[in-house]
Design an enzyme around this catalytic site. Sequence first.
Site, PDB file in Angstrom:
ATOM      1  N   CYS A 136      -5.640 -29.971  26.187  1.00  0.00           N
ATOM      2  CA  CYS A 136      -6.465 -28.772  26.373  1.00  0.00           C
ATOM      3  C   CYS A 136      -7.765 -28.903  25.590  1.00  0.00           C
ATOM      4  CB  CYS A 136      -5.699 -27.523  25.947  1.00  0.00           C
ATOM      5  SG  CYS A 136      -6.647 -26.014  26.205  1.00  0.00           S
ATOM      6  N   CYS A 139      -9.062 -25.708  24.059  1.00  0.00           N
ATOM      7  CA  CYS A 139      -8.303 -25.245  22.881  1.00  0.00           C
ATOM      8  C   CYS A 139      -8.662 -26.069  21.648  1.00  0.00           C
ATOM      9  CB  CYS A 139      -6.802 -25.389  23.095  1.00  0.00           C
ATOM     10  SG  CYS A 139      -6.174 -24.873  24.675  1.00  0.00           S
ATOM     11  N   ASP A 140      -8.749 -27.368  21.811  1.00  0.00           N
ATOM     12  CA  ASP A 140      -8.788 -28.253  20.645  1.00  0.00           C
ATOM     13  C   ASP A 140     -10.121 -28.972  20.434  1.00  0.00           C
ATOM     14  OD1 ASP A 140      -6.136 -27.607  20.103  1.00  0.00           O
ATOM     15  OD2 ASP A 140      -5.384 -29.133  21.454  1.00  0.00           O
TER      16      ASP A 140
END
Length: 319
Positions: A136, A139-140
Site C-alpha cells: 500500500c 499507506c506507507d
Amino acid sequence: MEKEKIRCLIIGSGPAGLTAAIYAGRANLCPVLYEGIQPGGQLTTTTDVENFPGYPDGVTGTGLMDDLKRQAARFGADIRTGIATAADLSGAPYTITIDGEKRVEADSLIIATGATAKYLGLPDEQKYAGMGVSACATCDGFFYRKKVVAVVGGGDTACEDALYLSSLASEVYMIVRKPFLRASKVMQERVSHRENIHILFEHQALGLYGENGVEGVHLAKRLGEPDEEKLSLAIDGFFLAIGHTPNSTIFKAWIDTDPTGYIKTIPGTPRTKLPGVFAAGDVADPHYRQAVTAAGTGCMAAIEAERYLSETNKAGSVG
Ligand code: NDP
C-alpha cells in the site's frame, strides 16, 4: 445445522464493516457482524496510519481497528468470530453459512469482505513484512521520503503508486516483467515523463536482502531466456502493486461482479442488484481502496439497510 434469524448481517471487520456496524447499531438494527478471516482487515497489516481523519498524530493500524470495534460494540453491534463460507441469495431472507456449520438468515446483508493484495509469493515478503515490504503505497509511502524504492507491477495501480512515491522518494524503480506496461496510455505517459521514475522492463524480483530491513532486491532480467542476467539493486522499500483479489467468491453466483471480481453496485450507492443486499469497502472498490472511503461506503450501506428494512417493515424503532 444451527439456524438464526437476524435483521442486519454484516460480513467483514475492516473500516467498511465496522462503520456499517456503528451506524446500524445506532439505528437499532441489532447488527450482527462476522469478522472473517482477517479480523480488523487489511489495516492490521500496516504499521502507522497517518491519513485517517481525526488522528492528527497518526494511529497504528491495529489501534484504529480496535477503536472502531469498541465504537461499534458501544452501540450494540454483536461482533463475532466466524467466516462466511457459503451464501444463498436466491431470495430474502438471505442465507449465509458461517464456518460451514451455522446458517444465518438475514433480512438485510452488508458485504464488506474487502480485498486481498496479491504478493509474489517470495519467502522474503513475509520476512520483511513491515520492514520495507508494503502493498500500500498511499499507506506507507510517507516513510520513504528521500529514499529509494521499487514498485513491482506494470498496471494502473503500479503507475499510480510509482507517481505517488516519486513525489516522496528520491528514486523509484518500476519492476515490470513484460517489455511493456499494461497500464492505460495516460498513466504510461505520466510515469515516463517523471524524471525520478526508472522503468526496468523484463525484470523480475527473485528475493530481498538486508540486515534489519530491506536494503536491496535481487533481480533477473529476461528470466529463463538465453541472455538472462542477474543483478542486485539497492532499495529501501519494496512495494507490491500486482493487483488485488476482491473477496467476493461466495457471492458471485447471485450478484454482478466485474471481470476481476469486484462487486458491481449502482453507481454512487452501495446497492447491489438484490434488494437489501449492499456492498461496501474494497470488495466493491477497484479505484480508491482507502480506509476512509471504505468507512464512508460502510456508513452508506447501513443507512440504505435501515431504509430498506423500514420500507419492508422489518426495522426496529430508530433511537
Ligand atoms: P492489473 O491486473 O491491471 O495489473 C497488474 C500488474 O502486475 C501487471 O503489470 C502484471 O503483469 C503485474 N503482475 C501480476 N502478477 C505478477 C507477478 N507474479 N510478477 C510480476 N508482475 C506481476 O492490476 P491493477 O491493480 O494495476 O489494476 C486493476 C484494475 O484497476 C485495472 O482495471 C486498472 O485499470 C484499474 N485501476 C484504475 C486506476 C485508475 O483508473 N486511476 C488506478 C488503479 C487501478 P502483466 O502485465 O505481465 O500481467
